[in-house]
Scaffold this active site. Structure first.
Site, mmCIF file in Angstrom:
data_model
loop_
_atom_site.group_PDB
_atom_site.id
_atom_site.type_symbol
_atom_site.label_atom_id
_atom_site.label_comp_id
_atom_site.label_asym_id
_atom_site.label_seq_id
_atom_site.Cartn_x
_atom_site.Cartn_y
_atom_site.Cartn_z
ATOM 1 N N GLU A 142 -34.258 -22.889 -41.541
ATOM 2 C CA GLU A 142 -34.605 -24.014 -42.165
ATOM 3 C C GLU A 142 -35.736 -23.571 -43.343
ATOM 4 O O GLU A 142 -36.426 -23.756 -44.307
ATOM 5 C CB GLU A 142 -34.662 -25.451 -41.461
ATOM 6 C CG GLU A 142 -34.594 -26.544 -42.909
ATOM 7 C CD GLU A 142 -33.446 -26.530 -43.995
ATOM 8 O OE1 GLU A 142 -32.739 -26.194 -43.521
ATOM 9 O OE2 GLU A 142 -34.063 -27.457 -45.022
ATOM 10 N N LYS A 172 -26.840 -30.167 -55.583
ATOM 11 C CA LYS A 172 -26.695 -30.878 -54.242
ATOM 12 C C LYS A 172 -25.568 -31.295 -54.031
ATOM 13 O O LYS A 172 -25.361 -30.950 -52.248
ATOM 14 C CB LYS A 172 -27.354 -32.108 -54.952
ATOM 15 C CG LYS A 172 -27.806 -33.067 -53.112
ATOM 16 C CD LYS A 172 -28.881 -33.884 -53.617
ATOM 17 C CE LYS A 172 -29.341 -34.354 -52.094
ATOM 18 N NZ LYS A 172 -29.667 -33.108 -51.533
ATOM 19 N N GLU A 179 -34.939 -21.739 -51.772
ATOM 20 C CA GLU A 179 -34.259 -22.378 -52.305
ATOM 21 C C GLU A 179 -35.344 -22.980 -54.296
ATOM 22 O O GLU A 179 -34.903 -23.839 -54.704
ATOM 23 C CB GLU A 179 -33.729 -23.161 -52.276
ATOM 24 C CG GLU A 179 -33.938 -24.926 -51.510
ATOM 25 C CD GLU A 179 -33.028 -25.329 -50.906
ATOM 26 O OE1 GLU A 179 -31.701 -25.477 -51.645
ATOM 27 O OE2 GLU A 179 -32.917 -25.657 -49.364
ATOM 28 N N LYS A 189 -35.733 -23.449 -47.021
ATOM 29 C CA LYS A 189 -36.723 -24.430 -48.055
ATOM 30 C C LYS A 189 -37.637 -23.760 -49.373
ATOM 31 O O LYS A 189 -37.436 -23.534 -50.478
ATOM 32 C CB LYS A 189 -37.099 -25.260 -47.488
ATOM 33 C CG LYS A 189 -37.260 -26.794 -46.273
ATOM 34 C CD LYS A 189 -36.170 -27.574 -48.134
ATOM 35 C CE LYS A 189 -35.034 -27.177 -48.324
ATOM 36 N NZ LYS A 189 -34.154 -27.543 -47.445
ATOM 37 N N ASN A 247 -14.620 -32.441 -63.486
ATOM 38 C CA ASN A 247 -15.252 -31.873 -62.024
ATOM 39 C C ASN A 247 -14.608 -31.146 -61.142
ATOM 40 O O ASN A 247 -13.633 -31.944 -60.534
ATOM 41 C CB ASN A 247 -16.737 -33.279 -61.701
ATOM 42 C CG ASN A 247 -16.882 -32.341 -60.097
ATOM 43 O OD1 ASN A 247 -17.141 -31.112 -60.542
ATOM 44 N ND2 ASN A 247 -17.558 -33.658 -59.200
ATOM 45 N N GLY A 248 -14.423 -29.639 -60.942
ATOM 46 C CA GLY A 248 -13.902 -28.787 -60.289
ATOM 47 C C GLY A 248 -13.120 -27.932 -60.982
ATOM 48 O O GLY A 248 -14.004 -27.868 -61.336
ATOM 49 N N HIS A 288 -36.025 -4.333 -34.638
ATOM 50 C CA HIS A 288 -34.674 -2.968 -34.767
ATOM 51 C C HIS A 288 -34.256 -2.778 -36.782
ATOM 52 O O HIS A 288 -33.126 -2.776 -37.186
ATOM 53 C CB HIS A 288 -33.466 -4.131 -34.274
ATOM 54 C CG HIS A 288 -33.655 -4.167 -32.666
ATOM 55 N ND1 HIS A 288 -33.468 -2.996 -32.284
ATOM 56 C CD2 HIS A 288 -34.209 -5.480 -32.127
ATOM 57 C CE1 HIS A 288 -34.092 -3.349 -30.861
ATOM 58 N NE2 HIS A 288 -33.666 -5.035 -31.118
ATOM 59 N N TRP A 337 -22.405 -27.506 -64.535
ATOM 60 C CA TRP A 337 -22.970 -26.408 -63.088
ATOM 61 C C TRP A 337 -21.749 -24.939 -63.655
ATOM 62 O O TRP A 337 -20.521 -25.712 -63.392
ATOM 63 C CB TRP A 337 -22.805 -27.544 -61.562
ATOM 64 C CG TRP A 337 -24.210 -26.052 -61.371
ATOM 65 C CD1 TRP A 337 -25.144 -26.611 -60.336
ATOM 66 C CD2 TRP A 337 -22.905 -24.829 -60.106
ATOM 67 N NE1 TRP A 337 -25.238 -25.098 -59.518
ATOM 68 C CE2 TRP A 337 -24.028 -24.569 -59.505
ATOM 69 C CE3 TRP A 337 -21.656 -25.023 -59.540
ATOM 70 C CZ2 TRP A 337 -23.877 -23.716 -58.570
ATOM 71 C CZ3 TRP A 337 -20.619 -23.376 -58.779
ATOM 72 C CH2 TRP A 337 -22.155 -22.967 -58.381
ATOM 73 N N CYS A 385 -21.217 -30.464 -61.108
ATOM 74 C CA CYS A 385 -21.209 -31.464 -62.039
ATOM 75 C C CYS A 385 -20.781 -33.138 -61.980
ATOM 76 O O CYS A 385 -20.497 -33.174 -60.440
ATOM 77 C CB CYS A 385 -19.669 -31.049 -62.814
ATOM 78 S SG CYS A 385 -19.475 -28.885 -63.412
ATOM 79 N N ARG A 414 -26.591 -32.640 -59.759
ATOM 80 C CA ARG A 414 -25.402 -32.165 -59.375
ATOM 81 C C ARG A 414 -24.817 -31.361 -60.143
ATOM 82 O O ARG A 414 -24.302 -30.306 -59.952
ATOM 83 C CB ARG A 414 -23.574 -33.525 -59.772
ATOM 84 C CG ARG A 414 -24.168 -34.757 -58.760
ATOM 85 C CD ARG A 414 -23.124 -34.715 -59.718
ATOM 86 N NE ARG A 414 -21.642 -34.845 -58.794
ATOM 87 C CZ ARG A 414 -21.180 -35.252 -57.053
ATOM 88 N NH1 ARG A 414 -22.046 -36.256 -56.391
ATOM 89 N NH2 ARG A 414 -19.669 -35.485 -57.143
HETATM 90 C C1 G6P Z 1 -26.127 -27.845 -50.575
HETATM 91 C C2 G6P Z 1 -27.984 -28.910 -51.083
HETATM 92 C C3 G6P Z 1 -28.317 -28.385 -49.464
HETATM 93 C C4 G6P Z 1 -27.246 -28.612 -48.352
HETATM 94 C C5 G6P Z 1 -25.672 -28.316 -48.631
HETATM 95 C C6 G6P Z 1 -24.832 -28.716 -47.664
HETATM 96 O O1 G6P Z 1 -25.972 -26.749 -50.786
HETATM 97 O O2 G6P Z 1 -28.418 -28.513 -51.770
HETATM 98 O O3 G6P Z 1 -29.412 -29.217 -49.120
HETATM 99 O O4 G6P Z 1 -27.862 -28.632 -46.972
HETATM 100 O O5 G6P Z 1 -25.292 -28.201 -50.232
HETATM 101 O O6 G6P Z 1 -24.253 -30.007 -48.494
HETATM 102 P P1 G6P Z 1 -24.055 -31.399 -47.618
HETATM 103 O O7 G6P Z 1 -24.329 -32.378 -48.879
HETATM 104 O O8 G6P Z 1 -22.840 -30.662 -46.617
HETATM 105 O O9 G6P Z 1 -24.906 -31.518 -47.044
#
Ligand code: G6P
Length: 603
Positions: free
Chosen positions: A476, A598, A483, A480, A98-99, A499, A74, A2, A28
């Site tokens: 990774e 994010k 997501e 990507k 927010n929280g 396995h 969010w 948020c 956010r």
């Molecule tokens: C969210 C973001 C990711 C990020 C993760 C950890 O899920 O979408 O891209 O890797 O949080 O965030 P941070 O700010 O702790 O790297």
């Protein structure tokens, strides 16, 4: 998660400030949004489901207003509906939050018994009612907030307006980020500085349990009933970083910034060779073991870091997901360094892991991108990644900067322990100079990535395989892809396929094989043959001179060969770009994928 923003002042049009700020904070959360603003002695509340543009279409941007708060949501408590959207107004009090307030259920029951009626499923409406209830008795907002603070458990950053004080914005925060932006004749609140960057660069960071009263001509911050001093900081990032600068998406822009980010992150440590590397970093030689704790892509960066630190520095490294780490037995040893990796510096689980390590008496190092963020402030030592502001929800340049910094730690330890010979050090320094050009060259090969995206777009599942550091990179690449393109994918340690997972390989199932690690490449190649002979459509990302054997792979992306230490910074580029091109082909919301945010400030 948020985003919140607030304004009090005589210079700007408040409604526009709120909408502009929310647009910048939309990374956010973007399932609903709303604003509350002063309009002819009344507080008007407008909210809408979906992205900020929906809200914007409902609002007259020319209304004259001096005070307001806004929110982009969010969802945590209750669905993403207009009723659950913030702000929530109860009696004299309007709130954005927010929280997560953990004890909201018991507070709600109590308030219902006192006659309050609730129109939403949110914890935030409960907070608004609680403030209203106490304010009716106290008739003083500061005393009220001080009392409310004692009654709330959980995380909260609150923007509050009281109908009786329409020249004042109030805030209270615990565990969720909040800054106050300061300027002449106007002041702001925001979850993050970018929301107000085109208005002011000067800001104050609130500590947990701080609360503030903010008027157009001044800010007063309180803690435990007493006014406290504060420091006004200056935001030093480039304001252009919150603009797409002609790129179609923030993600594309940010991927293209990776050559520069690599230079900015490594140069301070390598400009005078080993000397600056030793001088600019704390001494890590006293630690017998390193534990890296993080979330999401930052964990994946940690996995690459583990490979490098173990290989170059001969120190054991464990990597743990913060959300798991915090609720298990940690078995932290005294001689163990705990490294937390975070782009935002605000991720709730990572922060909690850091606090656990501190309480246990361990030394902590934060690898953080956001300067002055909570994790940066709480860590005993901090090394900043120099990725600049990252807006796209899916991280790219910040991940690369984390990998670069962890690799520098490996190199630092290796030098200090005399484990690296002069020739290899010279090779590395030579590669560091070439790397930005190599990254750029890889970024420019979009036609290759588009062709791969075309090939995999009709498949529901994509598998990524690799061994050692290539497995870390496969994880990774897989994250990507899922997501941003919403295509299901899994990353497997190549040797584990047989396995179980290999039973999922059918004719033309896409398998992306990462093969760069010299020590183990031949083994991965055997695993590639196993999936190929079962019909997979194999795409190799490799720095090897693989023979043109159609029994081995269908397509390959060849990346330049550099010293292993920084090779991952090249390998990750095709992985990011394939995900991007696939998401584009599928017309997904690339910068703001559904359900994601994010900055994950709830656990
Ligand atoms: C969210 C973001 C990711 C990020 C993760 C950890 O899920 O979408 O891209 O890797 O949080 O965030 P941070 O700010 O702790 O790297």
């Amino acid at each position: 998660m948020c985003g919140i923003v607030g304004y009090v002042g005589n210079k700007e049009n408040c409604v526009r400030v709120l909408i502009d700020g929310l647009e910048k904070l939309e990374y956010r959360g973007y399932d609903s949004a709303g604003i509350a603003f002063l309009n002819n002695d009344n507080i008007d509340v407008v909210k809408e489901k979906g992205k900020i543009v929906n809200l914007k279409s409902k609002i007259d941007l020319n209304i004259n207003s001096n005070l307001g708060i806004g929110h982009t949501r969010w969802a945590t408590h209750g669905n993403a509906t207009k009723e659950n959207a913030h702000p929530h107004k109860v009696g004299a009090i309007t709130v954005v939050h927010n929280g997560i307030v953990e004890n909201y259920n018991e507070l709600k029951k109590d308030l219902i018994n006192k006659g309050y009626v609730f129109n939403s499923e949110t914890d935030t409406e409960v907070v608004a009612a609680l403030i209203d209830y106490i304010y009716k008795k106290e008739k003083d907002m500061l005393k009220t907030i001080q009392k409310v603070k004692e009654l709330l458990t959980g995380s909260y950053a609150l923007g509050i307006i009281c109908d009786d004080n329409l020249d004042t914005l109030y805030t209270l925060k615990n565990k969720s980020p909040l800054i106050i932006g300061v300027n002449e004749n106007e002041n702001y609140i925001a979850s993050d500085v970018p929301a107000i960057l085109d208005k002011t660069r000067n800001y104050i960071v609130l500590e947990d349990k701080d609360y503030a009263s903010i008027k157009s001509d001044g800010v007063k911050i309180y803690h435990d009933g007493k006014e406290k001093d504060f420091e006004v900081k200056e935001f030093l990032y480039d304001a252009n970083s919150v603009d797409k600068q002609g790129y179609e998406h923030f993600m594309l822009k940010e991927m293209n910034e990776q050559p520069e980010v690599f230079k900015n992150t490594t140069t301070p440590y390598l400009k005078n060779g080993i000397d600056s590397l030793i001088e600019k970093m704390p001494d890590f030689t006293k630690y017998e073991r390193i534990r890296i704790v993080a979330c999401g892509s930052a964990t994946h960066a940690g996995l690459v870091g583990k490979c490098m630190i173990e290989k170059y520095a001969n120190v054991e490294v464990m990597v743990e997901t913060a959300s798991e780490f915090r609720y298990k037995k940690q078995f932290l040893k005294n001689d163990e360094l705990v490294i937390v990796v975070s782009q935002s510096g605000e991720t709730a689980d990572t922060l909690e892991a850091l606090l656990i390590a501190k309480q246990n008496g361990n030394d902590t190092l934060g690898i953080v991108n956001a300067k002055g963020s909570t994790i940066a402030r709480e860590s005993k030592m901090v090394l900043y990644t120099e990725a600049g502001q990252e807006i796209a929800v899916a991280t790219t340049k910040a991940y690369s900067a984390q990998v670069a910094l962890l690799s520098l730690i490996a190199l630092n330890l290796s030098c200090k322990k005399n484990l690296i010979d002069k020739k290899e050090m010279l090779d590395i320094l030579r590669d560091v100079k070439k790397l930005p050009d190599y990254i750029e060259e890889l970024l420019n090969r979009r036609d290759e990535y588009k062709k791969i995206a075309e090939e995999i777009k009709d498949y529901n599942d994509v598998f990524f395989i690799g061994r050692g550091v290539d497995y870390a990179l496969a994880q990774e690449g897989s994250l990507k892809l899922k997501e941003i393109s919403y295509t299901h994918s899994e990353a497997y340690a190549a040797g584990e396929l047989k396995h179980g997972t290999i039973s999922l390989i059918e004719d033309k199932t896409p398998v992306i094989a990462v093969i760069t690690d010299d020590d183990i490449a031949l083994k991965t190649i055997s695993n590639v043959k196993e999936v190929k002979s079962r019909g997979a459509n194999v795409i190799c990302i490799t720095n090897k001179n693989l023979s043109n054997d159609s029994n081995l792979y269908d397509k390959k992306i060849v990346i330049p060969k550099v010293n292993d230490l920084f090779e991952p910074l090249l390998t990750v580029i095709p992985l990011q770009m394939i995900a991007y091109e696939l998401a584009k082909l599928k017309e997904c919301s690339i910068d703001k994928p559904r359900n994601l945010a994010k900055s994950v400030t709830v656990e």
